[in-house]
Motif scaffolding. Structure first.
Motif, PDB file in Angstrom:
ATOM      1  N   GLY A   1       0.836  -1.299  -0.010  1.00 29.28           N
ATOM      2  CA  GLY A   1      -0.120  -0.042   0.010  1.00 29.28           C
ATOM      3  C   GLY A   1       0.837   1.421  -0.047  1.00 29.28           C
ATOM      4  O   GLY A   1       0.109   2.348   0.318  1.00 29.28           O
ATOM      5  N   TYR A   2       2.144   1.131  -0.236  1.00 33.42           N
ATOM      6  CA  TYR A   2       2.783   2.381  -0.338  1.00 33.42           C
ATOM      7  C   TYR A   2       2.737   3.077  -1.768  1.00 33.42           C
ATOM      8  O   TYR A   2       3.510   3.019  -2.328  1.00 33.42           O
ATOM      9  N   ILE A   3       1.404   3.567  -1.901  1.00 33.33           N
ATOM     10  CA  ILE A   3       1.171   4.235  -3.500  1.00 33.33           C
ATOM     11  C   ILE A   3       2.522   5.266  -3.670  1.00 33.33           C
ATOM     12  O   ILE A   3       2.994   5.057  -5.066  1.00 33.33           O
ATOM     13  N   GLU A   4       2.821   6.074  -3.098  1.00 35.88           N
ATOM     14  CA  GLU A   4       3.635   7.238  -3.802  1.00 35.88           C
ATOM     15  C   GLU A   4       5.105   6.868  -3.657  1.00 35.88           C
ATOM     16  O   GLU A   4       5.703   7.083  -4.882  1.00 35.88           O
ATOM     17  N   PRO A   5       5.649   6.192  -2.926  1.00 36.07           N
ATOM     18  CA  PRO A   5       6.920   5.743  -2.939  1.00 36.07           C
ATOM     19  C   PRO A   5       7.028   4.461  -3.942  1.00 36.07           C
ATOM     20  O   PRO A   5       8.067   4.568  -4.840  1.00 36.07           O
ATOM     21  N   VAL A   6       5.923   3.580  -4.205  1.00 30.26           N
ATOM     22  CA  VAL A   6       6.050   2.864  -5.366  1.00 30.26           C
ATOM     23  C   VAL A   6       6.174   3.736  -6.832  1.00 30.26           C
ATOM     24  O   VAL A   6       6.787   3.187  -7.636  1.00 30.26           O
ATOM     25  N   ALA A   7       5.345   4.717  -6.835  1.00 29.07           N
ATOM     26  CA  ALA A   7       5.276   5.425  -8.152  1.00 29.07           C
ATOM     27  C   ALA A   7       7.075   6.067  -8.281  1.00 29.07           C
ATOM     28  O   ALA A   7       7.592   6.056  -9.428  1.00 29.07           O
ATOM     29  N   ALA A   8       7.655   6.544  -7.159  1.00 33.34           N
ATOM     30  CA  ALA A   8       8.736   7.031  -7.332  1.00 33.34           C
ATOM     31  C   ALA A   8       9.976   5.940  -7.542  1.00 33.34           C
ATOM     32  O   ALA A   8      10.875   6.261  -8.411  1.00 33.34           O
ATOM     33  N   LEU A   9       9.670   4.719  -7.110  1.00 33.63           N
ATOM     34  CA  LEU A   9      10.668   3.750  -7.408  1.00 33.63           C
ATOM     35  C   LEU A   9      10.399   3.384  -8.837  1.00 33.63           C
ATOM     36  O   LEU A   9      11.481   2.880  -9.528  1.00 33.63           O
ATOM     37  N   ALA A  10       9.063   3.163  -9.260  1.00 32.04           N
ATOM     38  CA  ALA A  10       8.927   2.917 -10.586  1.00 32.04           C
ATOM     39  C   ALA A  10       9.508   4.003 -11.639  1.00 32.04           C
ATOM     40  O   ALA A  10      10.024   3.380 -12.717  1.00 32.04           O
ATOM     41  N   MET A  11       9.495   5.213 -11.387  1.00 29.08           N
ATOM     42  CA  MET A  11       9.983   6.087 -11.978  1.00 29.08           C
ATOM     43  C   MET A  11      11.904   5.806 -12.184  1.00 29.08           C
ATOM     44  O   MET A  11      12.538   6.050 -13.329  1.00 29.08           O
ATOM     45  N   ILE A  12      12.457   5.692 -10.978  1.00 33.54           N
ATOM     46  CA  ILE A  12      14.012   5.466 -11.038  1.00 33.54           C
ATOM     47  C   ILE A  12      13.972   4.014 -11.737  1.00 33.54           C
ATOM     48  O   ILE A  12      14.999   4.269 -12.771  1.00 33.54           O
ATOM     49  N   ASN A  13      13.252   3.194 -11.837  1.00 35.52           N
ATOM     50  CA  ASN A  13      13.307   1.974 -12.811  1.00 35.52           C
ATOM     51  C   ASN A  13      13.440   2.554 -14.019  1.00 35.52           C
ATOM     52  O   ASN A  13      14.149   1.978 -15.028  1.00 35.52           O
ATOM     53  N   MET A  14      12.372   3.345 -14.687  1.00 44.23           N
ATOM     54  CA  MET A  14      12.144   3.513 -15.867  1.00 44.23           C
ATOM     55  C   MET A  14      13.528   4.522 -16.386  1.00 44.23           C
ATOM     56  O   MET A  14      13.894   4.411 -17.627  1.00 44.23           O
TER      57      MET A  14
END
Length: 560
Positions: free
Chosen positions: A518-531
């Motif tokens: 349920g860490y919605i906002e950190p998930v998105a940040a980590l996803a952008m690092i991935n990209m």
């Protein structure tokens, strides 16, 4: 190239070693590659087969009996086939229409079509799935809330946690397979002699196979909707206590479906002859669409928005927001990036692990690929064709099947590898070695063997010939192959999800775990690092390949 030119490329003072030493070195290198391929691919698959028929009293088919009769497994099989069928159908329609528009019409925005297909092809499907849940989850999805609560139009809401939602997410990744194959074919044949059967046969079944194998999107979209598929049911079998026999049997069912689909594709194409009757100078006359060209452009823009624009705009917005919702823009922050990069040691470890594993896996896969390719093209060793075929087997294996095979094999060994970086490295190299072989094979075919023969005539050893002649000439192709392995390893989820531990967690697994908790906002940040990491690697790949790697369809398959 003459003997004199070859001589000039060799370092002075080289002395040809005795024949016995030269053969010994060659045999050690080739033997090492063969052993590595057996350990990486052949033995794990044999262990998977043995594990599926291993019972308490010896050989037994009880696991297959349960898999083929149990309601849970038959439902998963049915859902997988439904997903594959709808995905292949929509992928075929989208891919062929876009390929036809680019190749045969005057539609504007052709670079946008190519960009859309390319980015969709290379984007991790599980990130697209996560982004669309932020928009279309039934209760809190931003667009659903906007339509239902603000605009008063509840009939315009869409529940992403459904079979249509799962098909939508999957099609966004699989339609580029059809587009890339179809556009390449349509641009290379005379318009008067087009044969669509090749495109229909290859692309539809390839999209079907890829739809079956994707774990990430099926878990993120399917599990909340109680839509179990073969990959997610295999994953569930590893809950405590793990049921290795059933997992092996179910994995082989998935492999069997994949093999049958690929066989049908091969048999379908083998019955037909495809001959280009016009030369390269033939240019098809573009169809004038008139006013319809703008309608087609609108369709292209819509596809771009759904597959690329909306998902990644959402991930960016969520990554900078304090709390995701209609008023997210009022609380923009960098705290999420600070958290995953500096405060949360799990994501720090995951990023480092993924970078190390991707670098090591790409290097090993390319080195093994170069040796295997050289054995296939430069020797007359009996069984070299089998070696080449064995190296290509993982190309059709779902990642979760590779993971189950490795678990079965290494649990039976005295070496404790489960949960370590080593078993992840073995999984990545074994799964993506076909890309290394493919890159080396393609590069070696462009080099005249007489160059190497001339060097050896002048007294150069096999190792010297490889170092001074062969490797410098195929280096660009090998480096491109290295990057094409690096990219999918960075975003690999389907195999990693069964093999990782807290110390060996990877970037894709960290994204998935954060999403699950349920860490919605950190998930998105980590996803952008991935990209960002993937984007840098793709840019390097295109820069090395002169911008042709992706456009010609050589990019590595993404399976997450």
């Amino acid at each position: 190239m003459t003997t004199d030119v070859v001589s000039a490329t060799l370092r002075p003072g080289l002395v040809r070693p005795p024949l016995r030493d030269r053969l010994k070195l060659e045999h050690v290198v080739m033997g090492g590659a063969v052993v590595a391929l057996i350990v990486l691919v052949v033995l794990p698959l044999l262990s998977l087969l043995f594990g599926s028929v291993k019972g308490e009293q010896g050989l037994s088919f009880d696991h297959f009996s349960e898999v083929l009769s149990g309601r849970l497994y038959l439902t998963a099989l049915k859902n997988s086939l439904i997903l594959g069928a709808w995905t292949s159908l929509f992928s075929l329609v989208l891919g062929l229409v876009l390929a036809w528009a680019v190749s045969r019409t005057d539609v504007p925005g052709k670079p946008l079509i190519q960009l859309t297909a390319t980015l969709s092809y290379l984007s991790p499907p599980f990130l697209t799935a996560i982004a669309l849940t932020y928009l279309f989850s039934p209760n809190a999805g931003l667009i659903n809330v906007l339509m239902r609560d603000t605009a008063g139009l509840p009939w315009l809401t869409f529940n992403i946690f459904s079979m249509p939602g799962l098909v939508l997410v999957t099609v966004m990744h699989t339609f580029p397979f059809v587009y890339l194959l179809a556009s390449s074919a349509l641009l290379s044949v005379d318009a008067s002699y087009e044969e669509a059967a090749q495109i229909l046969g290859a692309s539809k079944l390839r999209a079907f196979v890829n739809a079956l194998a994707l774990f990430g999107s099926q878990a993120i979209i399917g599990l909340p909707a109680r839509i179990f598929t073969l990959p997610t049911r295999i994953y569930a079998l590893f809950d405590y206590p793990p049921e290795y026999g059933l997992a092996s049997a179910l994995s082989l069912v998935l492999v069997l479906i994949t093999v049958v689909a690929l066989y049908l594709q091969r048999a379908f194409l083998a019955r037909r002859s495809y001959v280009t009757l016009a030369g390269k100078g033939s240019r098809p006359q573009l169809m004038q669409l008139g006013a319809l060209r703008w309608a087609m452009l609108g369709v292209v823009i819509l596809i771009f928005i759904v597959s690329i624009g909306a998902p990644y705009a959402t991930l960016i917005a969520v990554s900078f927001s304090k709390s995701w919702g209609l008023d997210f823009w009022k609380g923009l922050t960098l705290a999420n990036y600070k958290f995953i990069l500096f405060d949360y040691n799990v994501t720090q470890r995951a990023i480092l692990n993924s970078l190390m594993l991707a670098t090591a896996a790409a290097t090993i896969a390319v080195v093994l690929g170069a040796v295997i390719g050289w054995i296939d093209l430069r020797t007359r060793i009996p069984g070299r064709r089998f070696l080449d075929y064995a190296a290509l087997i993982p190309l059709g294996l779902p990642g979760i099947v590779v993971a189950v095979a490795l678990i079965q094999f290494w649990l039976a060994m005295p070496i404790a590898l489960y949960g370590t970086l080593a078993i992840l490295l073995l999984a990545y190299v074994g799964r993506y070695i076909p890309l290394g072989v493919r890159a080396a094979n393609s590069s070696l075919r462009q080099i005249d063997p007489s160059l190497e023969e001339s060097a050896q005539i002048l007294g150069a050893s096999w190792m010297t010939t490889m170092r001074e002649i062969t490797l410098p000439l195929i280096r660009p192709g090998l480096f491109a192959g290295w990057l094409l392995v690096f990219v999918p390893v960075i975003q690999e989820l389907s195999a990693s999800i069964l093999l990782f531990s807290s110390s060996s967690i990877t970037l894709a697994v960290a994204v998935y775990n954060l999403y699950e908790t349920g860490y919605i906002e950190p998930v998105a940040a980590l996803a952008m690092i991935n990209m960002v990491i993937i984007g840098v690697a793709i840019w390097l790949a295109n820069w090395v390949g002169g911008g042709r790697l992706v456009s010609r369809g050589d990019a590595a398959p993404v399976s997450a």
